[in-house]
Design a protein around this motif. Sequence first.
Motif, PDB file in Angstrom:
ATOM      1  N   LYS A 226      41.360  36.866  30.864  1.00 15.44           N
ATOM      2  CA  LYS A 226      40.489  35.982  31.610  1.00 15.44           C
ATOM      3  C   LYS A 226      41.562  35.245  32.738  1.00 15.44           C
ATOM      4  N   TYR A 227      42.476  34.890  32.441  1.00 14.16           N
ATOM      5  CA  TYR A 227      43.783  34.458  33.349  1.00 14.16           C
ATOM      6  C   TYR A 227      43.993  35.425  34.415  1.00 14.16           C
TER       7      TYR A 227
ATOM      8  N   GLU B  39      41.183  35.499  36.912  1.00 17.03           N
ATOM      9  CA  GLU B  39      41.258  34.259  37.833  1.00 17.03           C
ATOM     10  C   GLU B  39      42.450  34.624  39.045  1.00 17.03           C
ATOM     11  N   LYS B  40      43.568  35.385  38.712  1.00 15.30           N
ATOM     12  CA  LYS B  40      44.293  35.764  39.562  1.00 15.30           C
ATOM     13  C   LYS B  40      43.775  36.690  40.688  1.00 15.30           C
TER      14      LYS B  40
ATOM     15  N   ASN C 143      40.746  37.113  41.606  1.00 22.24           N
ATOM     16  CA  ASN C 143      39.730  36.508  42.334  1.00 22.24           C
ATOM     17  C   ASN C 143      40.147  35.578  43.334  1.00 22.24           C
ATOM     18  N   PHE C 144      41.438  35.393  43.234  1.00 26.30           N
ATOM     19  CA  PHE C 144      42.120  34.241  44.118  1.00 26.30           C
ATOM     20  C   PHE C 144      42.100  35.161  45.596  1.00 26.30           C
TER      21      PHE C 144
ATOM     22  N   LYS D 230      33.827  39.261  42.291  1.00 27.37           N
ATOM     23  CA  LYS D 230      34.719  38.434  41.253  1.00 27.37           C
ATOM     24  C   LYS D 230      34.350  39.103  39.882  1.00 27.37           C
TER      25      LYS D 230
ATOM     26  N   ASP E  25      35.250  38.334  35.668  1.00 28.48           N
ATOM     27  CA  ASP E  25      35.415  37.377  34.533  1.00 28.48           C
ATOM     28  C   ASP E  25      35.371  37.757  33.285  1.00 28.48           C
TER      29      ASP E  25
ATOM     30  N   LYS F 299      34.586  33.501  27.533  1.00 34.39           N
ATOM     31  CA  LYS F 299      35.442  32.601  26.709  1.00 34.39           C
ATOM     32  C   LYS F 299      34.903  32.903  25.000  1.00 34.39           C
TER      33      LYS F 299
END
Length: 386
Positions: free
Chosen positions: A187-188, A191-192, A194-195, A201, A203, A206
Amino acid sequence: ARQVPPYVPGSLYPEMKAMENDTKWCNLQNLKKLLNEGLITKTEYSVRKKQLIDELTGTSLTTLAASQYKRRRGSSESNMVTNLPAIIPKPPPDFSDFPAEKSIKYIYDLKTNQWTQQEVLLKLDTVPFSRGSLRVVYHMEMEEPDQDIEVPGATKNRYVAKISMNPSDNKNTEVYFKDVETQTIAKYYAEKFNFYHPPKKVDFIKACVLELIQREGNPIVGVEKFIPGPYRKHNSNYGYVSDEERNTPQAFSHFSWEASGHTLLVCDIQGVGDLYTDPQIHHISGEGFGKGNLGMAGISKFLQKHRCNAICRYLKLPQLNAKVSDIGTIPTTRLMALNNIQIVTMVQQASDSEVQTQTSVLPVLKRQVVVDKDMHTVRCTRCTII
């Protein structure tokens, strides 16, 4: 109201055994569908088909067939359950008549490297509605704090519970916690990804771990939100790529390899749309991230099979077997404005608490698990991602 039944390995609710015989003919048809959609291998299909026929005709699964039934992710073939509960594909049931049971919910926070726990109430379905290569999946209802961020398309309080088909995982329950850590790290990286403003995007849902404290043996299950919609598998942990070969999930896997500085690869990408779940991470050390971490063998297989697409080019990733023409999802601009992607770095975090410690090996480095009895908190001092 119904009583919470005792836990029996291989099935969360043994009271449904009689019902299983009435559903096996339906399951034979469902098996073919799972095979066509790439959710099970041909070996799993043939073994499970034989198992259902044996059960319907009153014979047992042969030792040879049982030995052929093994995990896609590298587990010992002798550890697999041979009497899997019947799968009945269905939407979430009406939980109003189901018994509520107390459970302990374990939540992992990557930023603080902490596992925290809290008591929750949940209601669990009696029959699994799906299965993968590793686990059977049950519908579940669980109380949900109002401040929790809702997943797009999800219904409040509706979850899925996943229980391993390998009995040894219910004894060595750390595998469930490793899976949550793996999904959190994936997940992290999402996020990178999607930056850099890709056209779509991505994801990861969780995930958390539940301990069913009102059942015999306190069984452990993996839990995440129930997401309606068509489920698709885009690649595997050993070179498989779906016939669709969508640009976004394949580019994300390639991105993770480059963004990690050639230390890890996020693969086994699957889910609804670009909301993914149950990933696998290969690390060059071959350590951590569960039994599916095939190390450089898995990484090399992906790099051999991967064909760079328009999103890989947009992110300025090194081109691997680039596609001849641009098809599928294409960025509005050929190349991003930045010169290159940044490397995700990890730094070791030292312990600052004089409490009881124990050592275990988990991704990516060796870590210490610090248990604070007063705060009911488990702190992982493995590493911090920045």
